[in-house]
Scaffold this active site. Sequence first.
Site, short mmCIF file in Angstrom:
data_model
loop_
_atom_site.label_atom_id
_atom_site.label_comp_id
_atom_site.label_asym_id
_atom_site.label_seq_id
_atom_site.Cartn_x
_atom_site.Cartn_y
_atom_site.Cartn_z
N THR A 9 -7.15 4.90 9.65
CA THR A 9 -6.57 3.67 9.14
C THR A 9 -7.28 3.28 7.86
OG1 THR A 9 -6.07 2.92 11.39
CG2 THR A 9 -6.04 1.26 9.65
N GLY A 10 -6.51 2.97 6.81
CA GLY A 10 -7.09 2.56 5.54
C GLY A 10 -6.54 1.22 5.12
N GLY A 11 -6.89 0.81 3.92
CA GLY A 11 -6.46 -0.49 3.44
C GLY A 11 -4.96 -0.61 3.28
N PHE A 12 -4.26 0.52 3.12
CA PHE A 12 -2.83 0.47 2.88
C PHE A 12 -2.01 0.80 4.12
CE2 PHE A 12 -2.94 0.21 -1.76
CZ PHE A 12 -1.78 -0.52 -1.97
N GLY A 13 -2.64 1.21 5.20
CA GLY A 13 -1.88 1.53 6.39
C GLY A 13 -2.50 2.64 7.20
N LEU B 215 -4.61 9.56 12.81
CA LEU B 215 -5.72 10.24 12.17
C LEU B 215 -6.73 9.27 11.57
CD1 LEU B 215 -3.79 13.07 10.27
CD2 LEU B 215 -5.16 13.32 12.34
N ASP C 56 -8.07 6.09 -7.01
CA ASP C 56 -8.76 5.79 -5.75
C ASP C 56 -9.60 6.99 -5.30
OD1 ASP C 56 -9.49 3.98 -3.82
OD2 ASP C 56 -7.80 4.40 -2.49
N LYS D 180 1.58 8.93 6.05
CA LYS D 180 0.92 7.65 5.79
C LYS D 180 1.98 6.56 5.68
CE LYS D 180 -2.55 5.34 3.02
NZ LYS D 180 -3.61 5.46 2.03
#
Length: 673
Positions: free
Chosen positions: A354-358, A352, A471, A375
Amino acid sequence: MFVKLSVLLVLLMLLVPAEAQDLNFIYNDGFNGRSGLNVSLDGIAEITQNGILKLTNDTKQKSGHAFYPNPVTFKNLENDTAFSFSTNFVFAIRSEYTTLSGHGIAFVIAPTRGLPGALPSQYLGLFNGSNDGNFTNHVFAVELDTIQSTEFHDMNENHVGIDINGLHSVKAASAGYFDGRFKNLTLFSGKEMRVWVEYDGTKKQIEVTMAPIDVATKPSTPLLSLKYDLSTVLYKTMYVGFSSSTGSVLTSHYVVGWSFRINGQAQDLIASKLPKLPSIPGKKRSMLFTFGVPLISVSLVLLAVSGVLYVINRKRKFAEVLEDWELEYGPQRFKYKELYIATKGFREKELLGTGGFGKVYRGLLPSSKIEIAVKRVSHESRQGMKEFVAEIVSIGRLRHRNLVQLLGYCRRKGELLLVYDYMPNGSLDKYLYDQPEVTLNWSLRFKVIKGVASGLFYLHEEWEQVVIHRDVKASNVLLDGESNGRLGDFGLARLYDHGTDPQTTHIVGTLGYLAPEHTRTGRATTSTDVFAFGAFLLEVACGKRPIETQGPEDVILVDWVFSCWNRSNILEARDQSFGTDFVAEEVELVLKLGLLCSHSEPAARPSMRQVVQYLAGDVVLPEVSLLGLSSSGVTFAHREGFDDYAMSYQSSIGTRFSHSSYVAESALLSGGR
């Protein structure tokens, strides 16, 4: 004369409802007419083959009603006072998911069958948004509610309430019963439970009692007791029955038996004569068998060896980190194997975002068919994992229509997997930046803004503990199937008790949304959340990221909006894609509120309670000119305390992040907590 009196008497008898004042009925061997009694159904309600009343089925956002078919006389025709009545019934609520349920069930006395205009979900098929709480409803109900709806001031997600004309219960208590001491009951455990509802017309007293099915005698101490004259609520004739509804979680609501009586004690239900609930279907054969070594066509010996190797590899493949202290979390802890199957092996096709944590994957739980988002977060077995997981589990108990539900977690090797409710319309920033062909109109954006504000207010003040999200940004706001804004991604959230001081010391969050005091001290508070919400307000109203690169410079959004206000043309900062289709007063309110929330001094920022009031129009926003902002150096962000995280330089109206320190908006400063 005698003939005329006789005719008059016959006419009066015809006008009297078919049900006598001492009405007495019982459904002890099913609702399919074996006892000579039928039941009137509405919505998705049905009678199962063995005679159980099933109010809801596997259909989302629907209601089911079942009523005794004839009107019941509830009042003395001479003095207009309500009769005494008594009822007891056996119910069961079975959810497709072990930790969540799709709303509850209600015993109801209403003027009509079917309750026209009533809505499903939190309205339990009883009321809707416009008539809830109206004294003209003339509805009495006892709700067995499995969802905490803050708009009705529900006490928790497992309560019993007495409702009069609305879903804001006049009196409520956590589900349970008294047997020497109070014992808790879980309404959606799938187990059968008895409920007694009694009204004493002389004492004007309502009592509600409940107990497990194996407790045949009504406990002497009621769960709820309320002094209330139902004569003001009930008409002379009413209908009596049950109402239930589904939400986004598939749930079945059953009534197994029912007894009712006017002016007397309802007959006790005999448990041995009640129809049996359907057995819970076994889990489907695991899809893991399809992942075996393909096309093995060698001898039985090689097949056996391959089988052994397969089992060993599978155990390694699905090995999890499980410590003794996690056993208490039970249903909140998912098995890695289950999530692997749900996401089709974390296939790229299910990705879905991709972010800074995974990465975040879409999944479908094999047993319940519930859509989820998973996630994958790196945790590297750092210290404090026990406390971190405890907070994740606690956050999983949050219930609000503008929060993405955190369903649970799983730990495996060097990663933590967080499981969320799936939001079909994706994240808000996708529509703001990544899909230029899709423009969100202003009314939808304003609706999302108010929803996120309501969710943050719930986190800060309305839940049992204070939750700091840490966040808040457009990419963490998801849109459900009805395009309602829901704040998600609680992987960085921290919680603490009301009245205590948060002790976070690590800087986490996203550049452009970080409050200046947070970067100096590492201390996250509700005020730092408000600062991030201010950046979010400007982001949604302007259609720009908090920090954007244009040519050799970085453009700081809060500076740009401030400069527009300083030129007495704050609406210039709005997203130009609106054209003329927007409400100027609302856009101006959001822009000015964004500036106020972005103030460099925490004390100058409003609380989320005030933000909600400003957005609802209940309180007038103070004039921005009174906030102490000017173009001569008043800053929205401080320079002090930015070490290696961000450098800064002085602009004409405040401190800006330099281009060299700018990091892509989705990058996180730190993985620590």
